[in-house]
Design a protein around this motif. Structure first.
Motif, PDB file in Angstrom:
ATOM      1  N   TYR A 151      52.828   5.056   4.751  1.00  0.00           N
ATOM      2  CA  TYR A 151      51.393   4.890   4.514  1.00  0.00           C
ATOM      3  C   TYR A 151      51.128   4.541   3.056  1.00  0.00           C
ATOM      4  O   TYR A 151      51.993   4.736   2.206  1.00  0.00           O
ATOM      5  CB  TYR A 151      50.644   6.172   4.891  1.00  0.00           C
ATOM      6  CG  TYR A 151      50.855   6.569   6.324  1.00  0.00           C
ATOM      7  CD1 TYR A 151      50.304   5.817   7.357  1.00  0.00           C
ATOM      8  CD2 TYR A 151      51.641   7.676   6.653  1.00  0.00           C
ATOM      9  CE1 TYR A 151      50.517   6.166   8.686  1.00  0.00           C
ATOM     10  CE2 TYR A 151      51.852   8.037   7.983  1.00  0.00           C
ATOM     11  CZ  TYR A 151      51.291   7.280   8.994  1.00  0.00           C
ATOM     12  OH  TYR A 151      51.500   7.606  10.297  1.00  0.00           O
ATOM     13  N   LEU A 152      49.924   4.107   2.761  1.00  0.00           N
ATOM     14  CA  LEU A 152      49.619   3.674   1.390  1.00  0.00           C
ATOM     15  C   LEU A 152      49.579   4.814   0.390  1.00  0.00           C
ATOM     16  O   LEU A 152      50.010   4.681  -0.747  1.00  0.00           O
ATOM     17  CB  LEU A 152      48.256   2.960   1.356  1.00  0.00           C
ATOM     18  CG  LEU A 152      48.207   1.526   1.858  1.00  0.00           C
ATOM     19  CD1 LEU A 152      46.774   1.003   1.778  1.00  0.00           C
ATOM     20  CD2 LEU A 152      49.129   0.632   1.030  1.00  0.00           C
ATOM     21  N   VAL A 153      49.036   5.945   0.803  1.00  0.00           N
ATOM     22  CA  VAL A 153      48.830   7.070  -0.120  1.00  0.00           C
ATOM     23  C   VAL A 153      49.394   8.340   0.518  1.00  0.00           C
ATOM     24  O   VAL A 153      49.104   8.616   1.682  1.00  0.00           O
ATOM     25  CB  VAL A 153      47.313   7.268  -0.397  1.00  0.00           C
ATOM     26  CG1 VAL A 153      47.075   8.499  -1.254  1.00  0.00           C
ATOM     27  CG2 VAL A 153      46.714   6.029  -1.064  1.00  0.00           C
ATOM     28  N   GLY A 154      50.158   9.106  -0.260  1.00  0.00           N
ATOM     29  CA  GLY A 154      50.706  10.360   0.276  1.00  0.00           C
ATOM     30  C   GLY A 154      51.601  10.079   1.464  1.00  0.00           C
ATOM     31  O   GLY A 154      52.146   8.977   1.605  1.00  0.00           O
ATOM     32  N   ASN A 155      51.741  11.070   2.336  1.00  0.00           N
ATOM     33  CA  ASN A 155      52.610  10.833   3.487  1.00  0.00           C
ATOM     34  C   ASN A 155      51.886  10.960   4.831  1.00  0.00           C
ATOM     35  O   ASN A 155      52.504  11.204   5.858  1.00  0.00           O
ATOM     36  CB  ASN A 155      53.852  11.750   3.432  1.00  0.00           C
ATOM     37  CG  ASN A 155      53.433  13.194   3.311  1.00  0.00           C
ATOM     38  OD1 ASN A 155      52.262  13.503   3.550  1.00  0.00           O
ATOM     39  ND2 ASN A 155      54.358  14.064   2.952  1.00  0.00           N
ATOM     40  N   THR A 156      50.559  10.782   4.769  1.00  0.00           N
ATOM     41  CA  THR A 156      49.817  10.723   6.042  1.00  0.00           C
ATOM     42  C   THR A 156      48.831   9.559   5.988  1.00  0.00           C
ATOM     43  O   THR A 156      48.556   9.016   4.921  1.00  0.00           O
ATOM     44  CB  THR A 156      48.979  12.006   6.300  1.00  0.00           C
ATOM     45  OG1 THR A 156      48.125  12.199   5.179  1.00  0.00           O
ATOM     46  CG2 THR A 156      49.852  13.221   6.546  1.00  0.00           C
ATOM     47  N   LEU A 157      48.325   9.277   7.162  1.00  0.00           N
ATOM     48  CA  LEU A 157      47.325   8.208   7.285  1.00  0.00           C
ATOM     49  C   LEU A 157      46.038   8.632   6.562  1.00  0.00           C
ATOM     50  O   LEU A 157      45.568   9.750   6.755  1.00  0.00           O
ATOM     51  CB  LEU A 157      47.079   8.107   8.782  1.00  0.00           C
ATOM     52  CG  LEU A 157      46.520   6.900   9.454  1.00  0.00           C
ATOM     53  CD1 LEU A 157      46.602   7.098  10.948  1.00  0.00           C
ATOM     54  CD2 LEU A 157      45.176   6.541   9.003  1.00  0.00           C
ATOM     55  N   THR A 158      45.508   7.757   5.737  1.00  0.00           N
ATOM     56  CA  THR A 158      44.250   8.093   5.043  1.00  0.00           C
ATOM     57  C   THR A 158      43.260   6.937   5.142  1.00  0.00           C
ATOM     58  O   THR A 158      43.581   5.857   5.654  1.00  0.00           O
ATOM     59  CB  THR A 158      44.459   8.375   3.528  1.00  0.00           C
ATOM     60  OG1 THR A 158      44.851   7.154   2.900  1.00  0.00           O
ATOM     61  CG2 THR A 158      45.468   9.478   3.277  1.00  0.00           C
ATOM     62  N   GLU A 159      42.101   7.196   4.577  1.00  0.00           N
ATOM     63  CA  GLU A 159      41.037   6.194   4.476  1.00  0.00           C
ATOM     64  C   GLU A 159      41.548   4.887   3.849  1.00  0.00           C
ATOM     65  O   GLU A 159      41.093   3.798   4.206  1.00  0.00           O
ATOM     66  CB  GLU A 159      39.911   6.814   3.624  1.00  0.00           C
ATOM     67  CG  GLU A 159      38.701   5.970   3.383  1.00  0.00           C
ATOM     68  CD  GLU A 159      37.820   5.746   4.598  1.00  0.00           C
ATOM     69  OE1 GLU A 159      37.892   6.515   5.575  1.00  0.00           O
ATOM     70  OE2 GLU A 159      37.053   4.763   4.574  1.00  0.00           O
ATOM     71  N   ALA A 160      42.529   4.992   2.940  1.00  0.00           N
ATOM     72  CA  ALA A 160      43.074   3.776   2.298  1.00  0.00           C
ATOM     73  C   ALA A 160      43.695   2.860   3.353  1.00  0.00           C
ATOM     74  O   ALA A 160      43.540   1.636   3.296  1.00  0.00           O
ATOM     75  CB  ALA A 160      44.116   4.159   1.252  1.00  0.00           C
ATOM     76  N   ASP A 161      44.410   3.446   4.320  1.00  0.00           N
ATOM     77  CA  ASP A 161      45.031   2.643   5.384  1.00  0.00           C
ATOM     78  C   ASP A 161      43.959   2.023   6.285  1.00  0.00           C
ATOM     79  O   ASP A 161      44.076   0.870   6.691  1.00  0.00           O
ATOM     80  CB  ASP A 161      45.972   3.522   6.216  1.00  0.00           C
ATOM     81  CG  ASP A 161      47.059   4.145   5.364  1.00  0.00           C
ATOM     82  OD1 ASP A 161      47.827   3.381   4.744  1.00  0.00           O
ATOM     83  OD2 ASP A 161      47.123   5.388   5.282  1.00  0.00           O
TER      84      ASP A 161
END
Ligand SMILES: N[C@@H](CCC(=O)N[C@@H](CS)C(=O)NCC(=O)O)C(=O)O
Length: 306
Positions: free
Chosen positions: A225-235
């Protein structure tokens, strides 16, 4: 003859000859924001818009990436039974977005045109009639047509009513999500339409866009994913643009041969498509240009583990 209830009323077909093209006349000295309604939902009653089940309704558009951001966020926040949603027709004329057969009537107010929601909120409203629009049943007015803050509020303000499937706006990653947005919003989310302009007009935007894709491709080579290691608003923000790219702005390959030229980015996009919230909010037919080839979104993604 049976009388139609107000909730089955539909707009007449889009007709630009009669109603003109949709356009906004904005005076250069008009100080008001482009998207006029910017209220926020808050759990401490400071804004008057408190989070309650069944209070809010989202008017969306299947074709619209800004709207899809919010419908994905709503699904991942587990708000299917808390915030209702309905969709305007895919085409518009000078009257703006409207409710027609394909996606059904307005289930909340029985409006035939989305503009009526804005006029009910502000007399003589003359600004943008846009999706997504968040409507409040309690005060019978538009809360916001600012897609960014609607998404953030859905992701963060309703947790006492529904356990999120994914926390898409985690406190510890907010700065990084917004930092990425400062780059990706102009380069990719808004950059794509400029990049689609033929010839020298689109040249700068095309190279900015392809540079951004190359940087993202590298970033996504070793992380899921784009940020951290979970799906976020950025994705979510990036994905709604990626899913439209090869059948929309790049349908005739005016920018590059296709997203597949960036294999990690393309696999990342396919991986996200396996998430039910992404898949269920995607209707390719609403944004695919005539003659465009749909890439194989079902090919296995084989992504790195977070
Ligand atoms: N472009 C807006 C996002 C919302 C938007 O543009 N929605 C489109 C449909 S994809 C719309 O309804 N446009 C009508 C309008 O802006 O007047 C922004 O950048 O803030």
């Amino acid at each position: 003859m049976p009388r139609l209830s107000s909730f089955s009323r539909l707009a007449t077909p889009a007709d630009s000859r009669t109603h003109g093209e949709y356009r906004i006349v904005r005076r250069p000295d008009d100080p008001r924001p482009l998207y006029r309604f910017t209220d926020r939902i808050s759990d401490d009653s400071s804004t008057g818009f408190t989070p309650r089940a069944g209070r809010y309704h989202l008017y969306g558009g299947w074709f619209c990436p800004w709207s899809q951001r919010v419908t994905i966020t709503r699904a991942l926040a587990n708000l299917d039974h808390v915030v209702t949603v309905s969709y305007v027709d895919n085409v518009r004329d000078g009257r703006g977005w409207a409710f027609r057969e394909q996606h059904g009537p307005d289930p909340v107010n029985g409006f035939t045109l989305l503009r009526q929601a804005y006029e009910a909120t502000e007399e003589g409203f003359d600004g943008h009639v846009s999706v997504p629009t968040l409507w409040d049943r309690a005060t019978a007015r538009v809360v916001s047509n600012e897609f960014k803050t609607i998404g953030i509020d859905l992701a963060t303000r309703f947790r006492h009513l529904a356990e999120p499937i994914v926390d898409t706006y985690p406190l510890r990653h907010r700065d990084e999500i917004e930092e990425l947005d400062n780059w990706l919003n102009p380069a990719v989310n808004h950059g794509v339409s400029q990049a689609g302009r033929p010839g020298p007009d689109g040249e700068g935007a095309r190279s900015t866009l392809l540079d951004a894709f190359a940087t993202l491709d590298q970033r996504l080579a070793s992380r899921r994913y784009l940020v951290g290691n979970t799906l976020t608003e950025a994705d979510i923000r990036l994905w709604v643009t990626l899913v439209r790219y090869d059948v929309g702005v790049n349908a005739h390959r005016v920018v590059n041969p296709g997203l597949h030229e960036f294999p990690h980015l393309w696999a990342y996009a396919r991986d996200l498509y396996t998430v039910p919230a992404f898949r269920a909010t995607t209707d390719f037919s609403s944004f695919t240009l005539p003659g465009a080839d749909l890439p194989d979104w079902h090919a296995p993604a084989n992504r790195p583990h977070p």
